[in-house]
Design an enzyme around this catalytic site. Sequence first.
Site, short mmCIF file in Angstrom:
data_model
loop_
_atom_site.label_atom_id
_atom_site.label_comp_id
_atom_site.label_asym_id
_atom_site.label_seq_id
_atom_site.Cartn_x
_atom_site.Cartn_y
_atom_site.Cartn_z
N SER A 100 40.45 33.27 39.39
CA SER A 100 39.93 34.00 40.55
C SER A 100 41.02 34.82 41.22
CB SER A 100 39.26 33.02 41.52
OG SER A 100 38.58 33.69 42.54
N ASP A 242 37.55 40.52 44.19
CA ASP A 242 38.69 39.83 43.57
C ASP A 242 38.60 39.95 42.05
OD1 ASP A 242 36.54 38.11 43.22
OD2 ASP A 242 37.68 36.30 43.65
N ASP A 244 37.90 38.17 39.41
CA ASP A 244 36.72 37.74 38.65
C ASP A 244 35.42 38.16 39.32
OD1 ASP A 244 36.89 35.78 40.70
OD2 ASP A 244 35.86 34.31 39.45
#
Length: 477
Positions: A100, A242, A244
């Site tokens: 992430s 972000d 992902d």
Amino acid sequence: MILFGTGGVRGIMRKGEFDENLVMTVSQAVATWMHEEGLNGVVIAYDTRKNSDVFAKLAAKTFADSGIDAFIFEEPVPTPLLSFAVREMNAGVGVVITASHNPPEYNGYKVYTSDGVQAVPRYTEKIASMMGKSCHTGRIGTVNPVPKEIEKKYIEGLIELVGGYVDSPKKIVYSPLQGTGARFVPMVLRRLGFEVFCVENQMGFDPNFSKVSSLNPEYDEAFDDVKKLCRKENVRFGIATDPDCDRVGLVVDGRKLTGNQVGVLLTQLLRHRAPRGSCLIKTIVTTDMVVPMCEKMGLRVFETPTGFKYIGHLIENELRELNLDYFFAFEESCGYLTGHLVRDKDGVLGSALIAALCSKHDPLELLKSLYETYGYHGEKLVSIPFESVIHASKKYEELKLHPPQKLAGYPVINVRDYENDPKMPSETLLIELNGVKIYVRPSGTEPKLKIYIKVVGSSEKEIESRLCSIERVVRQI
């Protein structure tokens, strides 16, 4: 390394921590669990980080060698698309290789159950117990690409879901922060009629994320280049997802709104079409401002522990049992969800919802109006770094044993340990003062204690003053 924390398994990519051996070991454990549960079919996705594609292919091979058929995306895709694919393809499990918004040296492994929800502890504990075990089925599974129509159905579904909320499309600046949203978010926004200006130097994949100041859209510095492009093109609204693409943040006229503020605004956008009796879902550390907003319209509010997996689990289980539907779910860390396409926070969907909001309202004026109606709510997250996860947990345990009697000159009126809550056990401690709530928990992704402060006041100046005074004290805890 954190094994099945809030965001799955995460660690630094180095030998003996998050490496090829770990990926094979976890994949083998998941496969063994799948066989015990009578499940087959795993969908695997990955982000733009270093080695993510290598780890994903290694996971697919491990599953196939264990007799599980694997389907793998052929290029980096947003994490929510993995949730959609698991549901659409009736797969037994989903896996995504991602860390992430963690720093570039990290990677991670997240497991999803057949409902598209990130696996909650009752499943990850079983999987963890399978570590080191192997299963021999006498069958070799296949490895196949995820069908192209899955991505198409996801995009079409998003457009259908959000299209009715778009009024007068505006100009908007976007950055994927060199992540998986690069191909998806601009496409969806343009299909909805918006004129999108992309931060070009952040559109390309780079495992070192060399063009980005921060990977986390919760933080103002992640928007440095977004703000520059907004000024250059005279655009009021800017968003960033972000790496992902499960989180999204918003700036308006150069001002970064918090995840809580955006959640309040999206609640206002969506609640007017919500059927009476339906509900909003939020985590316990997320703003309480939406409670009176929903009560006014006869809408219920449900709370879960921190972590969007608990929201997805609530939708798929408790709400089904109660024959209830939800109209919106969100968490303070810029995660948003509506509809039934996916069961995880969705940065592509969130970007579309934020754009729709900006097409109908001036977000700053609307927020001011809501504050005047429902009171000024202020929230702040304070992160206290430690040398290791063990050190952070030790400090948390000390705080539970010896909670403070007074903070910032205010007496502590209540202490609640959510681990003792039978409805939603959670590694979280609540410390209440008069008009102040302080939640403390160990991070599930990094060696930190996370402290969430909530205050309510009669003006923006008052809540800012109270937040500052409380923050100074909690940093000494």
